[in-house]
Motif scaffolding. Structure first.
Motif, PDB file in Angstrom:
ATOM      1  N   ASN A  79     -13.016  -5.164  -7.277  1.00 42.95           N
ATOM      2  CA  ASN A  79     -13.862  -5.718  -6.165  1.00 42.95           C
ATOM      3  C   ASN A  79     -13.583  -7.058  -5.671  1.00 42.95           C
ATOM      4  O   ASN A  79     -14.051  -7.469  -4.880  1.00 42.95           O
ATOM      5  N   GLY A  80     -12.944  -7.702  -6.585  1.00 49.98           N
ATOM      6  CA  GLY A  80     -12.508  -9.114  -6.478  1.00 49.98           C
ATOM      7  C   GLY A  80     -13.690 -10.093  -6.795  1.00 49.98           C
ATOM      8  O   GLY A  80     -13.791 -11.171  -6.547  1.00 49.98           O
ATOM      9  N   ASP A  83     -11.809 -13.009 -10.562  1.00 48.13           N
ATOM     10  CA  ASP A  83     -10.623 -13.592 -10.491  1.00 48.13           C
ATOM     11  C   ASP A  83      -9.629 -12.772 -11.527  1.00 48.13           C
ATOM     12  O   ASP A  83      -9.889 -12.864 -12.668  1.00 48.13           O
TER      13      ASP A  83
END
Ligand code: ZN
Length: 105
Positions: A79-80, A83
């Motif tokens: 999903n981001g 990181d």
């Protein structure tokens, strides 16, 4: 004299731990090596503070977050929310911890 020496050792250790829990997992080879000799692979996630809140959402309590199904960490990377570079660093350190544990037994 002995007590003084011991006190100095304790201070150094807790200082390094505070660093790690503050979110700075140090990637300098010397320090990383030193840290990892004392970190069990199952506790490594605690050093990545963005992982900690998500870990209870993993399907398996013993999730290593490297290959398991329904892993909240893997989902967050996709999903981001995490990181990918941090995640890669986690995987690398996890492998190192596992290797060390193998060597110890
Ligand atoms: Zn997981």
């Amino acid at each position: 004299m002995t007590d003084l020496g011991r006190g100095r050792h304790t201070t150094t250790t807790s200082c390094l731990l505070k660093w790690a829990f503050g979110g700075y997992v140090v990637d300098t080879p010397g320090i990383r090596q030193f840290e990892l000799t004392r970190v069990p692979s199952q506790e490594l996630e605690a050093y990545f503070k963005e992982f900690v809140g998500l870990v209870p959402n993993c399907r398996f309590p013993s999730c290593s977050h490297t290959h398991e199904a329904d892993c909240a960490i893997l989902a967050a990377v996709e999903n981001g929310d995490i990181d990918p570079a941090r995640y890669e660093s986690y995987c690398r350190m996890y492998q190192e911890c596992v290797e060390k544990e193998k060597n110890r037994t």
